[in-house]
Structures are given as C-alpha cells and as structure tokens.
Enzyme design. Sequence first.
Site, PDB file in Angstrom:
ATOM      1  N   THR A 111       0.831  -1.201   0.000  1.00  6.78           N
ATOM      2  CA  THR A 111       0.000   0.000   0.000  1.00  6.78           C
ATOM      3  C   THR A 111       0.866   1.250   0.000  1.00  6.78           C
ATOM      4  O   THR A 111       1.962   1.236   0.537  1.00  6.78           O
ATOM      5  CB  THR A 111      -0.866  -0.046   1.271  1.00  6.78           C
ATOM      6  OG1 THR A 111      -1.738  -1.151   1.154  1.00  6.78           O
ATOM      7  CG2 THR A 111      -1.653   1.202   1.486  1.00  6.78           C
ATOM      8  N   ARG A 131     -12.505  -9.186  -2.217  1.00  9.65           N
ATOM      9  CA  ARG A 131     -11.933  -8.875  -0.890  1.00  9.65           C
ATOM     10  C   ARG A 131     -11.597  -7.391  -0.801  1.00  9.65           C
ATOM     11  O   ARG A 131     -10.988  -6.814  -1.692  1.00  9.65           O
ATOM     12  CB  ARG A 131     -10.689  -9.726  -0.677  1.00  9.65           C
ATOM     13  CG  ARG A 131      -9.985  -9.477   0.667  1.00  9.65           C
ATOM     14  CD  ARG A 131      -8.870  -8.475   0.554  1.00  9.65           C
ATOM     15  NE  ARG A 131      -8.074  -8.366   1.769  1.00  9.65           N
ATOM     16  CZ  ARG A 131      -7.109  -7.470   1.955  1.00  9.65           C
ATOM     17  NH1 ARG A 131      -6.817  -6.606   1.004  1.00  9.65           N
ATOM     18  NH2 ARG A 131      -6.434  -7.418   3.076  1.00  9.65           N
ATOM     19  N   GLY A 170      -9.719  -4.568   1.762  1.00 17.64           N
ATOM     20  CA  GLY A 170      -8.831  -4.490   2.919  1.00 17.64           C
ATOM     21  C   GLY A 170      -9.104  -3.280   3.776  1.00 17.64           C
ATOM     22  O   GLY A 170     -10.183  -2.676   3.724  1.00 17.64           O
ATOM     23  N   ASP A 171      -8.114  -2.913   4.558  1.00 11.48           N
ATOM     24  CA  ASP A 171      -8.256  -1.800   5.507  1.00 11.48           C
ATOM     25  C   ASP A 171      -8.099  -0.431   4.856  1.00 11.48           C
ATOM     26  O   ASP A 171      -8.585   0.572   5.397  1.00 11.48           O
ATOM     27  CB  ASP A 171      -7.199  -1.931   6.610  1.00 11.48           C
ATOM     28  CG  ASP A 171      -5.779  -1.859   6.039  1.00 11.48           C
ATOM     29  OD1 ASP A 171      -5.511  -2.529   5.010  1.00 11.48           O
ATOM     30  OD2 ASP A 171      -4.948  -1.133   6.595  1.00 11.48           O
ATOM     31  N   THR A 211      -0.069   0.505   6.409  1.00 10.68           N
ATOM     32  CA  THR A 211       0.219  -0.561   5.444  1.00 10.68           C
ATOM     33  C   THR A 211       0.489  -1.834   6.215  1.00 10.68           C
ATOM     34  O   THR A 211       1.160  -1.809   7.248  1.00 10.68           O
ATOM     35  CB  THR A 211       1.420  -0.230   4.541  1.00 10.68           C
ATOM     36  OG1 THR A 211       1.706  -1.382   3.733  1.00 10.68           O
ATOM     37  CG2 THR A 211       2.670   0.160   5.307  1.00 10.68           C
ATOM     38  N   GLY A 212      -0.048  -2.941   5.738  1.00 12.12           N
ATOM     39  CA  GLY A 212       0.171  -4.208   6.419  1.00 12.12           C
ATOM     40  C   GLY A 212      -1.006  -5.139   6.240  1.00 12.12           C
ATOM     41  O   GLY A 212      -1.811  -4.972   5.320  1.00 12.12           O
ATOM     42  N   THR A 213      -1.096  -6.111   7.133  1.00 14.60           N
ATOM     43  CA  THR A 213      -2.161  -7.111   7.070  1.00 14.60           C
ATOM     44  C   THR A 213      -3.507  -6.427   7.296  1.00 14.60           C
ATOM     45  O   THR A 213      -3.899  -6.138   8.420  1.00 14.60           O
ATOM     46  CB  THR A 213      -1.958  -8.156   8.196  1.00 14.60           C
ATOM     47  OG1 THR A 213      -0.572  -8.261   8.486  1.00 14.60           O
ATOM     48  CG2 THR A 213      -2.523  -9.493   7.818  1.00 14.60           C
ATOM     49  N   GLY A 214      -4.220  -6.201   6.216  1.00 18.31           N
ATOM     50  CA  GLY A 214      -5.428  -5.381   6.292  1.00 18.31           C
ATOM     51  C   GLY A 214      -6.443  -5.872   7.304  1.00 18.31           C
ATOM     52  O   GLY A 214      -7.052  -5.082   8.032  1.00 18.31           O
TER      53      GLY A 214
END
Length: 324
Positions: A189, A217, A219-220, A240-243
């Site tokens: 991201t 899907r 994400g965040d 940024t990362g595991t949504g």
Amino acid sequence: MPAATLVIHGGAGTLLRSAMTSEIEHLYTEALHSILKQGATLLSGGASALDAVTLAVSLLEDCPLFNAGKGSVYTRAGTHEMDAAIMDGESLRAGAIAGVSHLRNPIQAARLVMQHSEHVLLCGAGAESFAASHGAQLEAPQYFHTETRYQQWQRATQQSGTHLDHDTANLLEKHASDAPIDPDKKFGTVGAVALDSAGNLAAATSTGGMSNKLPGRIGDSPIIGAGCYADNRTAAMSATGTGEAFMRSLALYDIAAQMRYLQRSLAEASAHCIMDILPRYGGRGGIIGIDRAGNIALPFNTEGMYRGVVRIHESPVVAIYANQ
Ligand code: ASP
C-alpha cells in the site's frame, strides 16, 4: 507555527537481502525523493494538506514500483481490484472507493466521493461510473499490468503459466522484481499524511491490496479509522500491512483515541498500537503519522518500510530499513 510537512510510505515488509544493491536501493529512494520534492513545492506555495496528500499518492500510484494504481497486485482471478481513502482533518470529511479496476488514480476518485457525494465509501462499478462522471480518468485493465506483479501472482498460485518476456519490461519493472523489500512478502500500500501552513492535517491511502486475494476482498485501506484517518485534534495517519488485522483492531482510530482520551503522544500511541496491539491480531506492517505540532511517527513491526519525510525549505529524508 510548525513548518508544513509531508510524510509518505510505499509499503512495509520483509527485506530481500540478496537484492540489496546500491543501484536498486537508489531507484526506490529516488522515487520517494522526487515525490517528496514535488509535494514540498506544492505545500510551500500555500497548498492545503489535502492537495499535498492527493498529489503524493497520485504520484505513488503512477509509479510501477509500488502496489497501487499502475503496479497493483493481481487477485486470484488475475484481475486488479484497488481500494483508496482520503480524510480531511479539519472538516473530518472522508471519501473512499473499493474494488475498482479501471480508475487510473483511485485516490482522486476517493476525493471526488468526499467532495461530490453524500457518502463516504463507494465500491465497484458504481464507484467507477460516479468518478468518471466527475472527470476521473479510466484505463483498460492492461494499463495496470506489470511484469513484476504478474510473476508474483504466478508464484503465489504455483502455476507454471506462461512467463512474459523480461526483455520487454521497462527499467523500473525490471528492478522492481529485485526490490529491497521482498515483493512476495511485502505490504505494498502507499500513503501520505501532511500538515499544511494553515495548521490543517490530511491523510490518504491507496492500494492494490494483497497479492492473490479473493476477488471481492476489501482491505483496511479504504476503511476510515483502519487504513486511513485524519483529525486535527489528534493526527493524520496512513497504514500498510495485514489489512484484516488493521480492520479488526481499528488501528488508526485506536491511536487517535489513545491521544485524545489518554493524552498520549503520537509516538507513544502509535508504537503501542504497532508493536503491542497489532501483533495480538496477527498483524504485520506499519503506519506513518503527523500531528498538528509537526511531530511525526513511522513505527513498523516488519524489517523495512519504504518511507520519507520533507519539511518545506528542507531536504527530503528517505529510508527503507529499520534503524536508518
Ligand atoms: N493493507 C493492505 C490491504 O490489506 C495491504 C498492504 O498494505 O499492502 O489491502
């Protein structure tokens, strides 16, 4: 009055040590550097934080090194589905789009939602036709293709599928396949936060999402309070990362709440969130943030995060690895 400031990120992840050549590093740092300089020029002319984050994220979307706009990752179905959000810290207005496949600059579409609709989040075909009716540029799916992301998707699906000719890849794409941060384990991201000369904050986040994600899907990144948040009373932040972990922990709103209700500093609140809270949700990644006093924080719990800061009339500072 603190100097107008722009902070950007291009994703966090695991370092690919074999690829750490100074030439490749230079490519990434130069891209970040150039985007920061263009943002600082805009801010020094008195532009709003909102305009600065829109410009910075649009430039990151246009750069194929990063997973947003051109250079977005592939879904499991071999398509591109992008998400983006923007928030104005002064008015607390926000706009977002999700699951779009044809918008050249998703962040500009998110801003159109904020400024020209009564909604916060539009998705799919409705988001695309709304944005197009307000002048957003549409692209054919091939525009978003990059050799790097295609190969990444092929590895993820473990298919032996046809490999495209590397010789035809342009310089950026060629080097992106040797990125300092492992493209297979990277959260790509992009985002920007800014403080302008009027003392206002804004945040923007844009992504192609996670490689090989299920079609549909989200994400965040387009979720206000998870992947993007701005409030003049606390801070402007982009994640940024595991949504899924950022969504379940409402990470950015949690940081703002710690600041507002516990009087924690941005540095304390964001470190607590990224280093203590997020791992409990299985989350990896980082955030960038700035408060009204111009304090910045860039915590991440991965080995690296593409990031940079510029205060107007000063030189940009960019970094990739931890302890830099
Ligand atoms: N947070 C993004 C998502 O889950 C991924 C990323 O940061 O690269 O869609």
